[in-house]
Design a protein around this motif. Structure first.
Motif, PDB file in Angstrom:
ATOM      1  N   TRP A  84       0.841  -1.205   0.000  1.00  0.00           N
ATOM      2  CA  TRP A  84       0.000   0.000   0.000  1.00  0.00           C
ATOM      3  C   TRP A  84       0.876   1.254   0.000  1.00  0.00           C
ATOM      4  O   TRP A  84       0.721   2.139  -0.856  1.00  0.00           O
ATOM      5  N   ARG A  85       1.815   1.320   0.921  1.00  0.00           N
ATOM      6  CA  ARG A  85       2.632   2.547   1.017  1.00  0.00           C
ATOM      7  C   ARG A  85       3.495   2.726  -0.240  1.00  0.00           C
ATOM      8  O   ARG A  85       3.578   3.812  -0.811  1.00  0.00           O
ATOM      9  N   ALA A  86       4.157   1.644  -0.672  1.00  0.00           N
ATOM     10  CA  ALA A  86       5.063   1.760  -1.831  1.00  0.00           C
ATOM     11  C   ALA A  86       4.284   2.114  -3.093  1.00  0.00           C
ATOM     12  O   ALA A  86       4.725   2.959  -3.883  1.00  0.00           O
ATOM     13  N   GLU A  87       3.127   1.477  -3.268  1.00  0.00           N
ATOM     14  CA  GLU A  87       2.358   1.767  -4.488  1.00  0.00           C
ATOM     15  C   GLU A  87       1.870   3.216  -4.492  1.00  0.00           C
ATOM     16  O   GLU A  87       1.876   3.871  -5.536  1.00  0.00           O
ATOM     17  N   GLU A  88       1.454   3.710  -3.343  1.00  0.00           N
ATOM     18  CA  GLU A  88       1.028   5.129  -3.311  1.00  0.00           C
ATOM     19  C   GLU A  88       2.193   6.059  -3.636  1.00  0.00           C
ATOM     20  O   GLU A  88       2.041   7.040  -4.366  1.00  0.00           O
ATOM     21  N   LEU A  89       3.364   5.734  -3.100  1.00  0.00           N
ATOM     22  CA  LEU A  89       4.527   6.603  -3.355  1.00  0.00           C
ATOM     23  C   LEU A  89       4.948   6.553  -4.822  1.00  0.00           C
ATOM     24  O   LEU A  89       5.116   7.595  -5.463  1.00  0.00           O
ATOM     25  N   PHE A  90       5.109   5.340  -5.352  1.00  0.00           N
ATOM     26  CA  PHE A  90       5.520   5.233  -6.760  1.00  0.00           C
ATOM     27  C   PHE A  90       4.453   5.840  -7.677  1.00  0.00           C
ATOM     28  O   PHE A  90       4.782   6.487  -8.670  1.00  0.00           O
ATOM     29  N   GLY A  91       3.178   5.628  -7.325  1.00  0.00           N
ATOM     30  CA  GLY A  91       2.093   6.197  -8.135  1.00  0.00           C
ATOM     31  C   GLY A  91       2.174   7.718  -8.156  1.00  0.00           C
ATOM     32  O   GLY A  91       2.005   8.355  -9.214  1.00  0.00           O
TER      33      GLY A  91
END
Ligand SMILES: NC(=O)c1ccc[n+]([C@@H]2O[C@H](COP(=O)([O-])OP(=O)(O)OC[C@H]3O[C@@H](n4cnc5c(N)ncnc54)[C@H](OP(=O)(O)O)[C@@H]3O)[C@@H](O)[C@H]2O)c1
Length: 327
Positions: free
Chosen positions: A280-287
Motif C-alpha cells: 500500500w505505502r510503496a504503491e502510493e509513493l511510486f504512483g
C-alpha cells in the motif's frame, strides 16, 4: 565487489571502501546489482556509535538496482527486474541480497536513482502523514527541517491530504525549497535565540493563537520543548528522529500540564508490518512519482570513495532533499 565498511565507530573517515566476496543468494533471496544507495541519518548514527551495532559493520540500508540472480524458491522477482529496498543491512555495496520482505518492485517510468532516494524517507513520510497522525483538510501540521529528505516529502504528502503545513528551516535556500513543496508558512528557527521560547510564539501567531494539531519532529534535542508548546490541547508530537541529538528522559506529567498532549516515537519497521501495508505505502509513493504529484529532490550524489563527504554534509546541515551514493 566493493562495499563500505566501518571497523570501529567514529567520524565519517571511519568508513572504508573494501573488496569483499560477492554474496550468494539463499533459496529465498535475490542478488541485486546496486544502481544507487540512499544515505540516511540512521547510517550516520550507526557509523558514529549513537546507535551501537556489532563491528565490523557494513553500512547502508537503502537502494535500488537490477535483479541479477534469484534463489531456487523465489517467486517475488525475476532476473532483470528493477527493485528498491529500505531496510537491508550493507546496502552501501555494489551488490546486495534481498528477501521478499525487503524487496519493492520499481514500476516502469521511475528512474532507479529516484527509487533509491524515495524508499526510506518516502515510506517514513507516508506512515507519518497517513497513519501516525492521519492528516486531513481540517488539520495544521508543523514539520521541522522542511527542506530535508523527509521534510520535503512529508510536506508534499501532507498538502496532498489537504492539510496546512508550517515548516522550520535554517537558510533562505531551504525556505524556498520548502515553499515549493507546499508549505504555507516557513519559520527560520536558526534566527531564534531560544527555539523553546520563540518557536511556540511564531506558530501561535500563524494559527490565531490556537497552535497546530500535530508536530512531526525529526530534529529532536533542540526542538522537542518548542514542539510540545506549539500544539493545540490534545495535539500529537510525533518525535521520529534526532538530527540535532537525542531527547533526554522526559517527565510524563508535562503532557498533562501542556494540554493532555500525546507523544509518540514511531519507527518505520512497525509501520511496514505486513505485505499489504508495505505494498500500500510503496504503491502510493511510486504512483505519486509517476503521476508527477510527488517530486523527489536529489540534492547531491557522491561516488563511494567520497562517502565520508556525504555523511559530513548530512550531519553538517548542508544538504537538501536526498543524498545518494553511486557505486
Ligand atoms: N523514525 C523513523 O522511522 C525515521 C525514518 C527516517 C528518518 N528518520 C529521522 O528523520 C530525521 C530526518 O532524516 P533525513 O534523512 O530526512 O535528514 P534531513 O532532514 O535531510 O537532514 C537533517 C536536517 O535536520 C536539521 N537539523 C537541525 N539541527 C541539526 C543539527 N544540529 N545537525 C544536523 N541537522 C540538523 C537540518 O535542517 P535545517 O538546516 O533546515 O535545520 C538538516 O538538514 C532524522 O532524525 C532521521 O533519523 C526517522
Amino acid at each position: 565487489m566493493k562495499q563500505i565498511v566501518v571497523h570501529s565507530p567514529g567520524s565519517p573517515q571511519a568508513m572504508q571502501v573494501e573488496d569483499v566476496p560477492t554474496p550468494q543468494p539463499a533459496a529465498d533471496q535475490v542478488l541485486v546489482d546496486v544502481a544507487a544507495c540512499g544515505v540516511n541519518f540512521i547510517d550516520t548514527y550507526q557509523r558514529s556509535g549513537v546507535y551501537p551495532v556489532p563491528m565490523p559493520h557494513p553500512l547502508g540500508l537503502e537502494g535500488a538496482g537490477v535483479v541479477r540472480e534469484v534463489g531456487a524458491d523465489v517467486d517475488f522477482a525475476t532476473v532483470g527486474d528493477h527493485v528498491a529496498w529500505a531496510g537491508s543491512r550493507g546496502s552501501y555495496a555494489e551488490q546486495v541480497l534481498l528477501g521478499a520482505q525487503d524487496c519493492y518492485r520499481v514500476p516502469e517510468g521511475v528512474d532507479l536513482t529516484v527509487a533509491a532516494a524515495l524508499m526510506l524517507q518516502g515510506l517514513t513520510a507516508h506512515y507519518l502523514s497517513a497513519s501516525t497522525f492521519p492528516l486531513g483538510a481540517d488539520h495544521t501540521a508543523l514539520v521541522h527541517a522542511g527542506a530535508g529528505g523527509v521534510g520535503l516529502l512529508l510536506t508534499q504528502l501532507a498538502v496532498a491530504r489537504g492539510a496546512r503545513v508550517i515548516t522550520t528551516v535554517s537558510t533562505s535556500d531551504k525556505e524556498a525549497l520548502s515553499r515549493e513543496a507546499g508549505a504555507s508558512d516557513v519559520i527560520r528557527y536558526d534566527q531564534f535565540d531560544s527555539v523553546s521560547d520563540e518557536l511556540p510564539a511564531a506558530v501561535r501567531s500563524l494559527t490565531d493563537g490556537a497552535g497546530v494539531d500535530v508536530v512531526y519532529d525529526g530534529v529532536g534535542a533542540t526542538t522537542f520543548d518548542g514542539s510540545l508548546a506549539s500544539l493545540k490541547p490534545r495535539g500529537m508530537l510525533a518525535l521520529f528522529g534526532g538530527s540535532s541529538g537525542q531527547v533526554p528522559p522526559f517527565d510524563l506529567q508535562r503532557l498533562s500540564r501542556a494540554g493532555s498532549m500525546y507523544v509518540t516515537r514511531p519507527s518505520m519497521g512497525h509501520y511496514l508490518a505486513t505485505a499489504e501495508e508495505r505494498s500500500w505505502r510503496a504503491e502510493e509513493l511510486f504512483g505519486a512519482v509517476r503521476s508527477g504529484n510527488l517530486n523527489v529532490r536529489i540534492g547531491e550524489t557522491f561516488p563511494f570513495d567520497r562517502a565520508g563527504e556525504a555523511h559530513a554534509a548530512l550531519e553538517g546541515r548542508r544538504t537538501t532533499g536526498k543524498v545518494v551514493l553511486i557505486p
